[in-house]
Design a protein around this motif. Structure first.
Motif, mmCIF file in Angstrom:
data_model
loop_
_atom_site.group_PDB
_atom_site.id
_atom_site.type_symbol
_atom_site.label_atom_id
_atom_site.label_comp_id
_atom_site.label_asym_id
_atom_site.label_seq_id
_atom_site.Cartn_x
_atom_site.Cartn_y
_atom_site.Cartn_z
ATOM 1 N N SER A 1 -6.536 19.009 -13.017
ATOM 2 C CA SER A 1 -6.126 17.673 -13.433
ATOM 3 C C SER A 1 -4.848 17.310 -12.683
ATOM 4 C CB SER A 1 -5.889 17.632 -14.948
ATOM 5 O OG SER A 1 -7.082 17.962 -15.639
ATOM 6 N N THR A 2 -4.995 16.499 -11.661
ATOM 7 C CA THR A 2 -3.847 16.092 -10.847
ATOM 8 C C THR A 2 -3.820 14.569 -10.732
ATOM 9 O OG1 THR A 2 -5.103 16.221 -8.773
ATOM 10 C CG2 THR A 2 -3.986 18.221 -9.509
ATOM 11 N N GLU A 3 -2.662 14.041 -10.438
ATOM 12 C CA GLU A 3 -2.496 12.608 -10.256
ATOM 13 C C GLU A 3 -2.471 12.215 -8.790
ATOM 14 O OE1 GLU A 3 0.987 11.451 -12.348
ATOM 15 O OE2 GLU A 3 0.167 11.939 -14.333
ATOM 16 N N GLY A 4 -2.601 13.173 -7.893
ATOM 17 C CA GLY A 4 -2.545 12.879 -6.480
ATOM 18 C C GLY A 4 -1.124 13.003 -5.952
ATOM 19 N N ALA A 5 -1.036 13.252 -4.645
ATOM 20 C CA ALA A 5 0.263 13.405 -4.003
ATOM 21 C C ALA A 5 0.580 12.154 -3.189
ATOM 22 C CB ALA A 5 0.264 14.642 -3.097
ATOM 23 N N THR A 6 1.784 11.605 -3.383
ATOM 24 C CA THR A 6 2.260 10.454 -2.627
ATOM 25 C C THR A 6 3.552 10.840 -1.915
ATOM 26 O OG1 THR A 6 3.551 9.622 -4.507
ATOM 27 C CG2 THR A 6 1.251 8.896 -4.337
ATOM 28 N N LYS A 7 4.048 9.898 -1.098
ATOM 29 C CA LYS A 7 5.305 10.175 -0.408
ATOM 30 C C LYS A 7 6.448 10.371 -1.404
ATOM 31 C CE LYS A 7 4.350 7.893 4.011
ATOM 32 N NZ LYS A 7 4.785 6.835 4.965
ATOM 33 N N GLN A 8 6.395 9.625 -2.505
ATOM 34 C CA GLN A 8 7.459 9.761 -3.487
ATOM 35 C C GLN A 8 7.441 11.131 -4.153
ATOM 36 O OE1 GLN A 8 5.707 7.064 -2.985
ATOM 37 N NE2 GLN A 8 7.330 5.616 -2.411
ATOM 38 N N GLU B 1 0.849 -1.190 0.000
ATOM 39 C CA GLU B 1 0.000 0.000 0.000
ATOM 40 C C GLU B 1 0.888 1.244 0.000
ATOM 41 O OE1 GLU B 1 -2.578 -0.291 3.327
ATOM 42 O OE2 GLU B 1 -4.057 -1.511 2.269
ATOM 43 N N GLN B 2 0.294 2.320 -0.474
ATOM 44 C CA GLN B 2 1.011 3.584 -0.561
ATOM 45 C C GLN B 2 0.067 4.710 -0.165
ATOM 46 O OE1 GLN B 2 1.869 5.092 -4.532
ATOM 47 N NE2 GLN B 2 3.927 5.626 -3.890
ATOM 48 N N SER B 3 0.522 5.625 0.692
ATOM 49 C CA SER B 3 -0.300 6.763 1.115
ATOM 50 C C SER B 3 -0.459 7.733 -0.055
ATOM 51 C CB SER B 3 0.359 7.478 2.297
ATOM 52 O OG SER B 3 0.453 6.623 3.403
ATOM 53 N N ILE B 4 -1.693 8.241 -0.225
ATOM 54 C CA ILE B 4 -1.973 9.162 -1.326
ATOM 55 C C ILE B 4 -3.074 10.125 -0.909
ATOM 56 C CG2 ILE B 4 -3.633 7.571 -2.378
ATOM 57 C CD1 ILE B 4 -2.785 8.692 -5.113
ATOM 58 N N SER B 5 -2.988 11.379 -1.363
ATOM 59 C CA SER B 5 -4.041 12.383 -1.222
ATOM 60 C C SER B 5 -4.474 12.808 -2.611
ATOM 61 C CB SER B 5 -3.547 13.597 -0.427
ATOM 62 O OG SER B 5 -3.384 13.270 0.933
#
Length: 277
Positions: free
Chosen positions: A224-231, A156-160
């Motif tokens: 239009s965004t792809e979301g923010a992850t830790k990476q 799993e990966q955290s995402i907003s």
């Protein structure tokens, strides 16, 4: 004689002046005047969502040429109708400002046709510090865990991610007044959404944490965004560049030039030797 002539001239001037006044007044009286009619206007400020009664209105003179479309000339016809917008004292009421006939008072009168109202729990941070007021538009952001493809090191990966855009705020807590400009910190916000958006919002609040992002009232542009992850939030540092190796200069070994020597062969019996000097 001269005085008599002066009095005659003065009398003639006065007669001409009176005649001009009479003709001017008659001309003004014969000019057509702007027609006017009587329409219903508010006796006092009326909030949206209220059920109306004839006592809330009075008849007032209104120019026919600027009369609002759908204005009422009989306050009795407003009995039981519900306002879907605020009405100020002295403002005329029209059909465009009323909910359809038979609508009950309250929040249901404010919901557009084909839309739904759904309430989400907020706090002072999620609710934009109380600045998300009725009539404002917000974007919905969900913070959750994203499932990765099989074979990845992490499951799993955290995402907003922004999941809904330009959502109308119908009410904050139990208040639907849209004239308030003072921020209010509340624990619930009611939003107007389509049925599909209601399903998505209900799922989003069950799988993660919701946040509201207040947006400009007249900005219809989609983000239009792809979301923010830790990476993407904390990208890895660039690889260190190898230090340049200094070039090794070849060492040139100089050999001494051979010294020229004179040699003499010496014969001693059967043995021959060579002597150099």
């Amino acid at each position: 004689m001269k005085n008599k002539r002066a009095f005659v001239v003065m009398g003639i001037a006065i007669l001409f002046g009176l005649a001009a006044v009479v003709f001017a007044s008659r001309w003004l009286l014969n000019q057509p005047t702007g027609a006017s009619g009587r329409i219903a206007v508010a006796n006092a400020d009326i909030g949206l969502g209220q059920r109306l009664s004839p006592e809330m209105f009075k008849l007032a003179e209104w120019p026919t040429e600027s009369m609002p479309k759908g204005a009422f000339i009989d306050p009795q016809k407003l009995t039981g109708r519900v306002l879907k917008t605020n009405l100020l004292m002295g403002e005329p009421v029209s059909e465009a400002k009323l909910a359809p006939s038979g609508t009950l008072g309250g929040l249901s009168a404010l919901i557009s046709e084909g839309k739904r109202a759904i309430t989400v729990r907020v706090n002072d941070v999620i609710g934009v510090a109380g600045f998300a007021l009725p009539g404002n538009y917000v974007d919905i952001i969900v913070s959750t865990q994203k499932e990765l493809q099989p074979g990845s090191n992490a499951h799993e990966q955290s995402i907003s991610k922004i999941v809904l855009e330009r959502i109308l705020v119908l009410a904050v807590a139990q208040e639907v007044n849209r004239d308030e400009t003072k921020p209010k910190v509340v624990n619930a916000v009611t939003l107007e959404v389509t049925p599909e958006q209601a399903e998505k919002l209900d799922l989003a609040r069950s799988v993660g944490t919701l946040s509201l992002a207040l947006r400009n009232q007249v900005d219809p542009q989609s983000a239009s965004t792809e979301g923010a992850t830790k990476q993407t939030l904390l990208p890895p540092p660039p690889p260190a560049q190898p230090k340049p190796v200094p070039a090794v200069r070849p060492v040139v070994v100089k050999t001494a030039a051979p010294v020229r020597r004179d040699c003499v062969s010496v014969l001693n019996g059967l043995r021959m030797t060579q002597e150099c000097f």
